[in-house]
Design a protein around this motif. Structure first.
Motif, PDB file in Angstrom:
ATOM      1  N   GLY A 172       0.842  -1.184   0.000  1.00 50.04           N
ATOM      2  CA  GLY A 172       0.000   0.000   0.000  1.00 50.04           C
ATOM      3  C   GLY A 172       0.880   1.238   0.000  1.00 50.04           C
ATOM      4  O   GLY A 172       2.112   1.153  -0.151  1.00 50.04           O
ATOM      5  N   ALA A 223      -4.859  -1.352   5.407  1.00 52.90           N
ATOM      6  CA  ALA A 223      -5.703  -2.552   5.357  1.00 52.90           C
ATOM      7  C   ALA A 223      -7.152  -2.251   5.734  1.00 52.90           C
ATOM      8  O   ALA A 223      -7.790  -2.983   6.473  1.00 52.90           O
ATOM      9  N   GLN A 259      -1.652  -1.890  -4.253  1.00 52.79           N
ATOM     10  CA  GLN A 259      -2.783  -0.952  -4.327  1.00 52.79           C
ATOM     11  C   GLN A 259      -2.298   0.392  -4.845  1.00 52.79           C
ATOM     12  O   GLN A 259      -3.088   1.298  -5.072  1.00 52.79           O
ATOM     13  N   THR A 275      -2.307  -2.310  12.526  1.00 50.50           N
ATOM     14  CA  THR A 275      -3.440  -2.133  11.612  1.00 50.50           C
ATOM     15  C   THR A 275      -4.484  -3.210  11.953  1.00 50.50           C
ATOM     16  O   THR A 275      -4.206  -4.085  12.785  1.00 50.50           O
ATOM     17  N   HIS A 278      -5.393  -1.303  -8.247  1.00 50.30           N
ATOM     18  CA  HIS A 278      -6.146  -0.051  -8.361  1.00 50.30           C
ATOM     19  C   HIS A 278      -5.750   0.760  -9.595  1.00 50.30           C
ATOM     20  O   HIS A 278      -6.058   1.939  -9.668  1.00 50.30           O
ATOM     21  N   GLY A 290       2.189   3.071   2.087  1.00 44.13           N
ATOM     22  CA  GLY A 290       3.328   3.193   2.998  1.00 44.13           C
ATOM     23  C   GLY A 290       4.646   2.776   2.357  1.00 44.13           C
ATOM     24  O   GLY A 290       5.713   3.248   2.764  1.00 44.13           O
ATOM     25  N   THR A 299       0.908   9.404   1.712  1.00 42.74           N
ATOM     26  CA  THR A 299      -0.036   8.290   1.857  1.00 42.74           C
ATOM     27  C   THR A 299      -1.456   8.868   1.795  1.00 42.74           C
ATOM     28  O   THR A 299      -1.636  10.089   1.813  1.00 42.74           O
ATOM     29  N   PHE A 300      -2.446   7.992   1.716  1.00 42.21           N
ATOM     30  CA  PHE A 300      -3.824   8.472   1.595  1.00 42.21           C
ATOM     31  C   PHE A 300      -4.362   8.978   2.921  1.00 42.21           C
ATOM     32  O   PHE A 300      -5.055   9.979   2.985  1.00 42.21           O
ATOM     33  N   ARG A 301      -4.059   8.248   3.988  1.00 39.37           N
ATOM     34  CA  ARG A 301      -4.700   8.549   5.270  1.00 39.37           C
ATOM     35  C   ARG A 301      -3.756   9.217   6.251  1.00 39.37           C
ATOM     36  O   ARG A 301      -4.125   9.519   7.365  1.00 39.37           O
TER      37      ARG A 301
HETATM   38  P1  OAD Z   1      -3.116   4.405   3.566  1.00 44.53           P
HETATM   39  O1  OAD Z   1      -2.700   5.830   3.458  1.00 44.53           O
HETATM   40  O2  OAD Z   1      -4.496   4.113   4.004  1.00 44.53           O
HETATM   41  O3  OAD Z   1      -2.149   3.625   4.574  1.00 44.53           O
HETATM   42  C1  OAD Z   1      -0.776   3.736   4.498  1.00 44.53           C
HETATM   43  C2  OAD Z   1      -0.206   2.808   5.525  1.00 44.53           C
HETATM   44  O4  OAD Z   1       1.201   2.820   5.399  1.00 44.53           O
HETATM   45  C3  OAD Z   1      -0.519   3.160   6.981  1.00 44.53           C
HETATM   46  O5  OAD Z   1      -0.935   1.992   7.668  1.00 44.53           O
HETATM   47  C4  OAD Z   1       0.801   3.682   7.538  1.00 44.53           C
HETATM   48  O6  OAD Z   1       0.979   3.326   8.911  1.00 44.53           O
HETATM   49  C5  OAD Z   1       1.788   2.921   6.686  1.00 44.53           C
HETATM   50  N1  OAD Z   1       3.077   3.592   6.485  1.00 44.53           N
HETATM   51  C6  OAD Z   1       3.328   4.909   6.286  1.00 44.53           C
HETATM   52  N2  OAD Z   1       4.627   5.127   6.066  1.00 44.53           N
HETATM   53  C7  OAD Z   1       5.242   3.911   6.129  1.00 44.53           C
HETATM   54  C8  OAD Z   1       6.588   3.462   5.990  1.00 44.53           C
HETATM   55  N3  OAD Z   1       7.585   4.308   5.731  1.00 44.53           N
HETATM   56  N4  OAD Z   1       6.831   2.144   6.114  1.00 44.53           N
HETATM   57  C9  OAD Z   1       5.828   1.269   6.398  1.00 44.53           C
HETATM   58  N5  OAD Z   1       4.541   1.634   6.542  1.00 44.53           N
HETATM   59  C10 OAD Z   1       4.248   2.933   6.390  1.00 44.53           C
HETATM   60  O7  OAD Z   1      -2.804   3.730   2.143  1.00 44.53           O
HETATM   61  P2  OAD Z   1      -3.291   2.354   1.557  1.00 44.53           P
HETATM   62  O8  OAD Z   1      -3.405   1.311   2.603  1.00 44.53           O
HETATM   63  O9  OAD Z   1      -2.463   2.074   0.361  1.00 44.53           O
HETATM   64  O10 OAD Z   1      -7.535   3.295  -3.003  1.00 44.53           O
HETATM   65  O11 OAD Z   1      -4.737   2.706   1.047  1.00 44.53           O
HETATM   66  C11 OAD Z   1      -5.456   1.724   0.377  1.00 44.53           C
HETATM   67  C12 OAD Z   1      -6.276   2.344  -0.717  1.00 44.53           C
HETATM   68  O12 OAD Z   1      -7.098   3.341  -0.160  1.00 44.53           O
HETATM   69  C13 OAD Z   1      -5.498   3.063  -1.778  1.00 44.53           C
HETATM   70  O13 OAD Z   1      -5.055   2.233  -2.820  1.00 44.53           O
HETATM   71  C14 OAD Z   1      -6.496   4.016  -2.304  1.00 44.53           C
HETATM   72  C15 OAD Z   1      -6.923   4.539  -0.964  1.00 44.53           C
HETATM   73  O14 OAD Z   1      -7.909   5.373  -0.850  1.00 44.53           O
HETATM   74  C16 OAD Z   1      -8.056   3.821  -4.113  1.00 44.53           C
HETATM   75  O15 OAD Z   1      -7.677   4.874  -4.577  1.00 44.53           O
HETATM   76  C17 OAD Z   1      -9.140   2.971  -4.709  1.00 44.53           C
END
Ligand code: OAD
Length: 253
Positions: A23, A190, A101, A217, A119, A25, A34-36
């Motif tokens: 994802g 996740a 993703q 998570t 995605h 991260g 990141t997204f969130r």
């Molecule tokens: P999120 O932004 O939801 O989550 C990113 C994750 O990465 C979080 O759990 C952070 O703790 C972790 N993280 C951040 N920096 C990190 C690092 N340096 N090393 C390890 N972990 C790290 O992003 P996604 O899970 O990818 O969907 O989001 C899933 C989907 O939701 C995306 O593909 C997108 C989004 O909205 C669509 O656009 C359909």
């Protein structure tokens, strides 16, 4: 925190079929927001406000401006040690699939080949009438919103909230998850399904699930091991790989 048992490098050495789910991260250390997390906002908008068919229907220019901004940002980013560790892993195990993703194209630039982009990819556009795909330039778009030669609007070739995943991509990911003997989850919150269901499927079929994330998570409770820290630091170390970048030149996104 690891729950005991063999280390990741030992598990990989014994594995025949490995699946990695990534994802946002995994690209964080490359400078991609990141997204969130913080930095996920553009102007006052959240991704959930822009990455929808409704937002595109209402204001295609605004949605394309956001994607153009993201492409310009990502064009200046390079793959990091986590991306390269996954490339090494792909070359080490007999059967491998990376399920990402991420739409940033950084895995491909690092050298990943056996990959499903669940995605989509923001370096491609799709005709909203014909469904034909075209590559987008690294430079800002000359026309926003861009149009297909047929006259209809192009849309980013990504999956938006409320849209179904492309069935072939999802089927390939599900098949690999149900047949693997090791499932690695890196840098995803996740919370978005069906991607977040893949480790559950792998576990139901008997594969150990190993998580690498900055923080716990919803998957942490089901993971056999959960390692908390930066993927670019942890992943190469856990896999026993050197931090040197891949020797092969990256392919363009
Ligand atoms: P999120 O932004 O939801 O989550 C990113 C994750 O990465 C979080 O759990 C952070 O703790 C972790 N993280 C951040 N920096 C990190 C690092 N340096 N090393 C390890 N972990 C790290 O992003 P996604 O899970 O990818 O969907 O989001 C899933 C989907 O939701 C995306 O593909 C997108 C989004 O909205 C669509 O656009 C359909």
């Amino acid at each position: 925190m690891a729950k005991g048992g063999p280390g990741l490098a030992e598990r990989v050495a014994a594995a025949q079929r490995v699946v990695v789910l990534t994802g946002a991260g995994v690209s964080a250390e490359s400078g991609v927001p990141t997204f969130r997390g913080t930095g996920g906002l553009w102007r006052q908008y959240r991704a959930e406000d822009l990455a929808t068919p409704e937002a595109f229907g209402r204001d295609p220019r605004l949605v394309w401006e956001w994607y153009d901004w993201r492409r310009q940002l990502i064009a200046r980013c390079a793959p990091n040690a986590a991306h390269f560790a996954i490339v090494h892993l792909e070359r080490q195990v007999p059967e491998f699939l990376l399920v990402t993703q991420n739409v940033d194209g950084l895995h491909r630039r690092a050298g990943s080949v056996k990959m499903v982009e669940l995605h989509g990819n923001l370096w491609r556009a799709r005709c909203s009438r014909e469904g034909t795909i075209q590559d987008l330039p690294e430079t800002p778009l000359a026309e926003i919103p861009p149009r297909c030669a047929c006259g209809w609007l192009l849309r980013p070739d990504v999956v938006w909230f409320g849209e179904a995943l492309p069935p072939p991509a999802l089927e390939r990911a599900l098949l690999a998850a149900s047949a693997c003997d090791l499932f690695l989850v890196v840098g995803t919150s996740a919370v978005v399904h069906p991607a977040a269901s893949l480790p559950v499927v792998a576990k139901e079929h008997g594969a150990p699930v190993i998580e690498v994330n900055l923080e716990p998570t919803p998957l942490t409770a089901l993971a056999h091991e959960s390692h908390h820290g930066k993927a670019g630091d942890l992943l190469p170390r856990l896999l026993g790989f050197s931090l040197a970048p891949d020797p092969q030149p990256p392919t363009p996104a």
